[in-house]
Write a protein that holds these residues in place. Structure first.
Motif, PDB file in Angstrom:
ATOM      1  N   ASP A 131       0.815  -1.210   0.000  1.00  0.00           N
ATOM      2  CA  ASP A 131       0.000   0.000   0.000  1.00  0.00           C
ATOM      3  C   ASP A 131       0.854   1.267   0.000  1.00  0.00           C
ATOM      4  OD1 ASP A 131      -2.713  -1.303   2.086  1.00  0.00           O
ATOM      5  OD2 ASP A 131      -2.336  -1.418  -0.071  1.00  0.00           O
ATOM      6  N   PHE A 132       1.992   1.210   0.670  1.00  0.00           N
ATOM      7  CA  PHE A 132       2.787   2.426   0.817  1.00  0.00           C
ATOM      8  C   PHE A 132       3.518   2.842  -0.474  1.00  0.00           C
ATOM      9  CE2 PHE A 132       6.594  -0.069   1.034  1.00  0.00           C
ATOM     10  CZ  PHE A 132       6.321  -1.157   1.846  1.00  0.00           C
ATOM     11  N   VAL A 133       3.448   2.032  -1.538  1.00  0.00           N
ATOM     12  CA  VAL A 133       4.074   2.429  -2.803  1.00  0.00           C
ATOM     13  C   VAL A 133       3.079   2.500  -3.965  1.00  0.00           C
ATOM     14  CG1 VAL A 133       6.289   1.479  -2.107  1.00  0.00           C
ATOM     15  CG2 VAL A 133       4.743   0.103  -3.531  1.00  0.00           C
ATOM     16  N   LYS A 134       1.840   2.154  -3.714  1.00  0.00           N
ATOM     17  CA  LYS A 134       0.855   2.173  -4.798  1.00  0.00           C
ATOM     18  C   LYS A 134       0.740   3.566  -5.401  1.00  0.00           C
ATOM     19  CE  LYS A 134      -2.057  -1.726  -3.474  1.00  0.00           C
ATOM     20  NZ  LYS A 134      -3.380  -2.165  -2.949  1.00  0.00           N
ATOM     21  N   GLY A 135       0.788   3.604  -6.716  1.00  0.00           N
ATOM     22  CA  GLY A 135       0.696   4.875  -7.410  1.00  0.00           C
ATOM     23  C   GLY A 135       2.027   5.567  -7.588  1.00  0.00           C
ATOM     24  N   ARG A 136       3.075   5.080  -6.919  1.00  0.00           N
ATOM     25  CA  ARG A 136       4.392   5.715  -7.022  1.00  0.00           C
ATOM     26  C   ARG A 136       5.428   4.797  -7.669  1.00  0.00           C
ATOM     27  NH1 ARG A 136       7.162   7.095  -2.488  1.00  0.00           N
ATOM     28  NH2 ARG A 136       6.284   5.400  -1.247  1.00  0.00           N
ATOM     29  N   PHE A 137       5.359   3.512  -7.383  1.00  0.00           N
ATOM     30  CA  PHE A 137       6.340   2.544  -7.891  1.00  0.00           C
ATOM     31  C   PHE A 137       5.691   1.647  -8.931  1.00  0.00           C
ATOM     32  CE2 PHE A 137       9.186   2.229  -3.819  1.00  0.00           C
ATOM     33  CZ  PHE A 137       9.298   3.608  -3.804  1.00  0.00           C
ATOM     34  N   THR A 138       6.489   1.205  -9.901  1.00  0.00           N
ATOM     35  CA  THR A 138       6.017   0.280 -10.918  1.00  0.00           C
ATOM     36  C   THR A 138       7.046  -0.827 -11.112  1.00  0.00           C
ATOM     37  OG1 THR A 138       4.851   2.059 -12.080  1.00  0.00           O
ATOM     38  CG2 THR A 138       5.245   0.021 -13.291  1.00  0.00           C
ATOM     39  N   ILE A 139       6.584  -2.062 -10.980  1.00  0.00           N
ATOM     40  CA  ILE A 139       7.457  -3.206 -11.210  1.00  0.00           C
ATOM     41  C   ILE A 139       7.197  -3.759 -12.608  1.00  0.00           C
ATOM     42  CG2 ILE A 139       5.844  -4.888 -10.208  1.00  0.00           C
ATOM     43  CD1 ILE A 139       8.313  -6.360  -9.058  1.00  0.00           C
ATOM     44  N   SER A 140       8.259  -4.201 -13.256  1.00  0.00           N
ATOM     45  CA  SER A 140       8.121  -4.777 -14.598  1.00  0.00           C
ATOM     46  C   SER A 140       9.191  -5.844 -14.782  1.00  0.00           C
ATOM     47  CB  SER A 140       8.249  -3.685 -15.663  1.00  0.00           C
ATOM     48  OG  SER A 140       9.522  -3.058 -15.596  1.00  0.00           O
ATOM     49  N   ARG A 141       8.996  -6.696 -15.770  1.00  0.00           N
ATOM     50  CA  ARG A 141       9.976  -7.736 -16.036  1.00  0.00           C
ATOM     51  C   ARG A 141      10.113  -7.946 -17.532  1.00  0.00           C
ATOM     52  NH1 ARG A 141       8.120 -12.979 -13.081  1.00  0.00           N
ATOM     53  NH2 ARG A 141       9.746 -14.007 -14.307  1.00  0.00           N
ATOM     54  N   ASP A 142      11.279  -8.419 -17.924  1.00  0.00           N
ATOM     55  CA  ASP A 142      11.544  -8.771 -19.309  1.00  0.00           C
ATOM     56  C   ASP A 142      12.033 -10.219 -19.296  1.00  0.00           C
ATOM     57  OD1 ASP A 142      12.618  -9.206 -21.852  1.00  0.00           O
ATOM     58  OD2 ASP A 142      13.258  -7.131 -22.060  1.00  0.00           O
ATOM     59  N   ASN A 143      11.160 -11.143 -19.631  1.00  0.00           N
ATOM     60  CA  ASN A 143      11.517 -12.562 -19.563  1.00  0.00           C
ATOM     61  C   ASN A 143      12.586 -12.939 -20.596  1.00  0.00           C
ATOM     62  OD1 ASN A 143       9.769 -13.014 -17.435  1.00  0.00           O
ATOM     63  ND2 ASN A 143       8.078 -13.633 -18.775  1.00  0.00           N
ATOM     64  N   ALA A 144      12.660 -12.203 -21.684  1.00  0.00           N
ATOM     65  CA  ALA A 144      13.678 -12.492 -22.701  1.00  0.00           C
ATOM     66  C   ALA A 144      15.071 -12.115 -22.209  1.00  0.00           C
ATOM     67  CB  ALA A 144      13.352 -11.756 -23.987  1.00  0.00           C
TER      68      ALA A 144
END
Length: 113
Positions: free
Chosen positions: A60-73
């Protein structure tokens, strides 16, 4: 399994940082990846996670501020951190879950007021 993090540093309040984690030694596409953090005197806590199919979960303390992503390749997971606050100051750890937990060495994030 090896996890190598990069991208930490010192930033002012309201600034941004991007953390990256490169994984090796495992079939990356079958894993759940996450970022945790640990501030001095506090327990390690989950910041965000992402499944192999891209489903994300945020504290909850990072919602709207942080974004996680991944590149499986490329076997990488990233954490884009915006609107940083002094309370975000901590060592950030990359985590990989597949049958057990694997951890990176940690990268320091310091947010000055």
């Amino acid at each position: 399994v090896q996890l190598v993090e990069s991208g930490g540093g010192l930033v002012q309040t309201g600034g941004s940082l991007r953390l990256s984690c490169a994984a090796s030694g495992i079939i990356f596409g079958t894993t759940v990846m996450g970022w945790y953090r640990q501030a001095p005197g506090k327990q390690r806590e989950l910041v965000a996670s992402i499944t192999s199919s891209g489903t994300t979960n945020y504290a909850d303390f990072v919602k709207g501020r942080f974004t996680i992503s991944r590149d499986n390749a490329k076997n990488t997971v990233s954490l884009q951190m915006n609107s940083l606050k002094p309370d975000d100051t901590a060592v950030y750890y990359c985590n990989l879950k597949r049958l057990m937990d694997y951890w990176g060495q940690g990268t320091q994030v310091t947010v000055s007021s």
